[in-house]
Motif scaffolding. Structure first.
Motif, PDB file in Angstrom:
ATOM      1  N   SER A  30      11.762   7.891  -3.644  1.00  0.00           N
ATOM      2  CA  SER A  30      11.392   6.586  -3.094  1.00  0.00           C
ATOM      3  C   SER A  30      10.234   6.779  -2.124  1.00  0.00           C
ATOM      4  O   SER A  30      10.225   7.736  -1.347  1.00  0.00           O
ATOM      5  CB  SER A  30      12.590   5.968  -2.368  1.00  0.00           C
TER       6      SER A  30
ATOM      7  N   SER B 140       7.665   4.376   0.550  1.00  0.00           N
ATOM      8  CA  SER B 140       7.411   3.081   1.192  1.00  0.00           C
ATOM      9  C   SER B 140       6.078   3.130   1.917  1.00  0.00           C
ATOM     10  O   SER B 140       5.647   4.187   2.384  1.00  0.00           O
ATOM     11  CB  SER B 140       8.507   2.754   2.209  1.00  0.00           C
TER      12      SER B 140
ATOM     13  N   GLU C 258       6.278  -4.370   4.080  1.00  0.00           N
ATOM     14  CA  GLU C 258       6.599  -3.026   3.614  1.00  0.00           C
ATOM     15  C   GLU C 258       6.907  -3.110   2.123  1.00  0.00           C
ATOM     16  O   GLU C 258       7.694  -3.958   1.691  1.00  0.00           O
ATOM     17  CB  GLU C 258       7.807  -2.460   4.350  1.00  0.00           C
TER      18      GLU C 258
ATOM     19  N   GLN D 197       8.324  -0.951  -1.100  1.00  0.00           N
ATOM     20  CA  GLN D 197       9.092   0.238  -1.476  1.00  0.00           C
ATOM     21  C   GLN D 197       9.081   0.353  -2.991  1.00  0.00           C
ATOM     22  O   GLN D 197       9.366  -0.617  -3.704  1.00  0.00           O
ATOM     23  CB  GLN D 197      10.526   0.114  -0.980  1.00  0.00           C
TER      24      GLN D 197
END
Length: 139
Positions: free
Chosen positions: A5, A7, A101, A103
């Motif tokens: 992941s 971000s 943000e 992600q």
């Protein structure tokens, strides 16, 4: 199963970001790695082409306009993984309405490579993609 992941905070409101990236067929508008996308099956499948001419076919598996995220599965791609499912999500940043943000995460089973190698591959793709998104929004 492996996962990764990435971000990044980008210079636009969550809705502005979603307006750019929220369409399943919108990758060519912000991701230089994908200059061509063709919507198939009523927009539930996209056929992507990268600059080398490789074809990537992905199916939309979840979409939430209100929560600003979608998930997709790779059906065909030149990547050393199987069972790939990824989510692209836009979050608000507390106390800020001028940034968001984003992600980008994925889970997959490596095929012929280690978990770490597959995770590094997709972390790099996500990182480069979010850098391109940041640049598209800043210009």
């Amino acid at each position: 199963m492996a996962s990764t992941s990435v971000s990044r905070v980008v210079p636009a409101s969550p809705q502005q970001v979603w307006n750019l990236i929220g369409g399943f067929d919108s990758l060519p508008g912000w991701l230089p790695y994908i200059p061509e996308s063709t919507a198939l099956e009523g927009g539930r499948v996209r056929r992507l082409t990268n600059p080398d001419g490789d074809v990537i076919i992905e199916r939309l598996v979840a979409f939430d306009e209100a929560e600003r995220h979608y998930s997709y599965a790779i059906l065909q791609a030149p990547f050393p993984v199987t069972g790939y499912v990824s989510t692209l999500r836009v979050h608000a940043v507390a106390g800020r309405d001028d940034v968001a943000e984003v992600q980008w995460s994925g889970r997959f089973t490596p095929d012929g490579v280690t978990d770490a190698e597959a995770e590094d591959l997709f972390a790099g793709i996500y990182r480069d993609g979010l850098a391109a998104l940041h640049q598209a929004l800043a210009s």
